[in-house]
Enzyme design. Structure first.
Site, PDB file in Angstrom:
ATOM      1  N   SER A 121       7.337   3.036   2.214  1.00 23.87           N
ATOM      2  CA  SER A 121       8.537   2.389   1.682  1.00 23.87           C
ATOM      3  C   SER A 121       9.165   1.375   2.646  1.00 23.87           C
ATOM      4  CB  SER A 121       9.562   3.431   1.236  1.00 23.87           C
ATOM      5  OG  SER A 121       9.013   4.240   0.197  1.00 23.87           O
ATOM      6  N   LYS A 156      -3.569  -1.887  -2.670  1.00 25.34           N
ATOM      7  CA  LYS A 156      -4.052  -0.764  -3.488  1.00 25.34           C
ATOM      8  C   LYS A 156      -4.806  -1.293  -4.721  1.00 25.34           C
ATOM      9  CE  LYS A 156      -0.405   1.957  -1.491  1.00 25.34           C
ATOM     10  NZ  LYS A 156       0.489   3.083  -1.541  1.00 25.34           N
ATOM     11  N   GLY A 198       5.558   5.075  -1.441  1.00 25.44           N
ATOM     12  CA  GLY A 198       5.860   4.729  -2.833  1.00 25.44           C
ATOM     13  C   GLY A 198       7.047   5.477  -3.422  1.00 25.44           C
ATOM     14  N   ASN A 215      -1.142  -3.429   2.038  1.00 27.31           N
ATOM     15  CA  ASN A 215      -2.150  -2.660   1.318  1.00 27.31           C
ATOM     16  C   ASN A 215      -1.876  -2.836  -0.171  1.00 27.31           C
ATOM     17  OD1 ASN A 215      -3.774  -0.732   0.157  1.00 27.31           O
ATOM     18  ND2 ASN A 215      -2.718   1.042   1.040  1.00 27.31           N
ATOM     19  N   GLU A 253       1.811   7.331   8.350  1.00 23.98           N
ATOM     20  CA  GLU A 253       2.351   7.214   7.001  1.00 23.98           C
ATOM     21  C   GLU A 253       2.702   8.595   6.459  1.00 23.98           C
ATOM     22  OE1 GLU A 253       1.191   3.293   5.070  1.00 23.98           O
ATOM     23  OE2 GLU A 253      -0.366   4.700   4.544  1.00 23.98           O
ATOM     24  N   GLU A 306      -3.844   8.415  -0.002  1.00 26.12           N
ATOM     25  CA  GLU A 306      -4.306   8.447  -1.399  1.00 26.12           C
ATOM     26  C   GLU A 306      -5.793   8.754  -1.477  1.00 26.12           C
ATOM     27  OE1 GLU A 306      -2.607   4.658  -2.505  1.00 26.12           O
ATOM     28  OE2 GLU A 306      -0.627   5.568  -2.316  1.00 26.12           O
ATOM     29  N   HIS A 358      -6.578   6.633   4.224  1.00 26.56           N
ATOM     30  CA  HIS A 358      -5.265   6.530   3.574  1.00 26.56           C
ATOM     31  C   HIS A 358      -4.964   7.827   2.826  1.00 26.56           C
ATOM     32  CE1 HIS A 358      -2.107   5.308   0.812  1.00 26.56           C
ATOM     33  NE2 HIS A 358      -1.833   4.371   1.701  1.00 26.56           N
TER      34      HIS A 358
HETATM   35  P1  PGA Z   1       4.514   1.947   0.138  1.00 21.54           P
HETATM   36  O1  PGA Z   1       2.991   2.323   0.519  1.00 21.54           O
HETATM   37  O2  PGA Z   1       4.937   0.837   1.074  1.00 21.54           O
HETATM   38  O3  PGA Z   1       4.450   1.526  -1.294  1.00 21.54           O
HETATM   39  O4  PGA Z   1       5.332   3.171   0.344  1.00 21.54           O
HETATM   40  C1  PGA Z   1       2.548   2.347   1.844  1.00 21.54           C
HETATM   41  C2  PGA Z   1       1.076   2.688   1.889  1.00 21.54           C
HETATM   42  O5  PGA Z   1       0.620   3.498   1.069  1.00 21.54           O
HETATM   43  O6  PGA Z   1       0.328   2.163   2.733  1.00 21.54           O
END
Ligand code: PGA
Length: 248
Positions: A212, A11, A172, A9, A166, A96, A94
């Site tokens: 992560s 983003k 992140g 992803n 997730e 976010e 997601h």
């Molecule tokens: P990350 O994000 O691997 O940077 O923790 C995962 C995601 O948001 O799909």
């Protein structure tokens, strides 16, 4: 048999030009993997990325979409457009999107219906926040997300549904859920899927872990029986790192 999936992803990162550079690096590096590899660039890079992946095994997904086919929804992207471009996957719900754009389970349910209607393969994200985990409501939150997001979808072919667990506190942050924890919650998600979709479908549904994920922890996560793959954010922006994850 659940084929492992490693999805990146991206983003809100990479211009179309930068995206093509990354795809070309990935094509050279990802040669031998038993996993299905999917990358999800921004909308504006989808066309160039599709072209750049031609002839390779890398598949392409979008990060979001609107639930309507067309209309007065300024700034939105319809599932019809994605399908017309030959986009195969779409990430929906997601955290976010939930956190910054106030998407709720009802909205995500509509998007799932629209994606399925148009033959896009949805990657549905669920997961608890740190506060919810500390309050001990992880399972309640996930149960509600699964039930509401998958409500009234019986008329569609759900064989291509993918779910990603997730935990929001792991995204992140560099703080990965332990493999045991991720495995346990994913096992719980499968139980919830069985209640909503029935056993046959649910035992074949791939459930990914996200939060992560890096080359140093992918192996131990993939060794867990319930974890069918990974949704990778930050680490998917680096060709070498993502290729190591994809070829875990
Ligand atoms: P990350 O994000 O691997 O940077 O923790 C995962 C995601 O948001 O799909």
């Amino acid at each position: 048999m659940r084929v492992p999936m490693i999805a990146g992803n991206w983003k809100m990162n990479k211009t179309p030009e930068e995206a093509v550079v990354l795809v070309n690096e990935l094509k050279g590096l990802i040669q031998n993997t038993s996993a299905e590899v999917v990358i999800c660039p921004t909308f504006v890079a989808l066309g160039d990325v599709l072209k750049a992946t031609e002839g390779s095994s890398i598949k392409v997904g979008a990060q979001n979409m609107h639930h309507q086919d067309s209309g007065a929804f300024t700034g939105e992207i319809s599932p019809v457009f994605l399908k017309a471009m030959n986009i195969e996957y779409v990430i929906l719900g997601h955290s976010e999107r939930r956190q910054y754009f106030f998407e709720g389970n009802n909205e995500i349910n509509k998007k799932l219906a629209a994606a399925l209607k148009h033959g896009l393969k949805p990657i549905l994200c669920v997961g608890e926040t740190l506060e919810q985990r500390e309050q001990g409501t992880t399972y309640d939150v996930i149960k509600e997300q699964i039930q509401k997001c998958l409500e009234n979808l019986q008329e569609f072919n759900l064989e291509e549904l993918i779910v990603a667990y997730e935990p929001v506190w792991a995204i992140g942050t560099g703080r990965t859920a332990t493999k045991e924890d991720a495995n346990e919650v994913i096992g719980f998600i499968r139980q919830q899927l069985i209640e909503v979709l029935g056993e046959k479908l649910s035992l074949n549904t791939r459930i990914l872990y996200g939060g992560s994920v890096k080359s140093s922890n992918i192996r131990e996560l993939m060794d867990m029986p319930e974890i069918d793959g990974a949704l990778v954010g930050g680490a998917s922006l680096d060709a070498l790192e993502f290729s190591k994850i994809a070829c875990y």
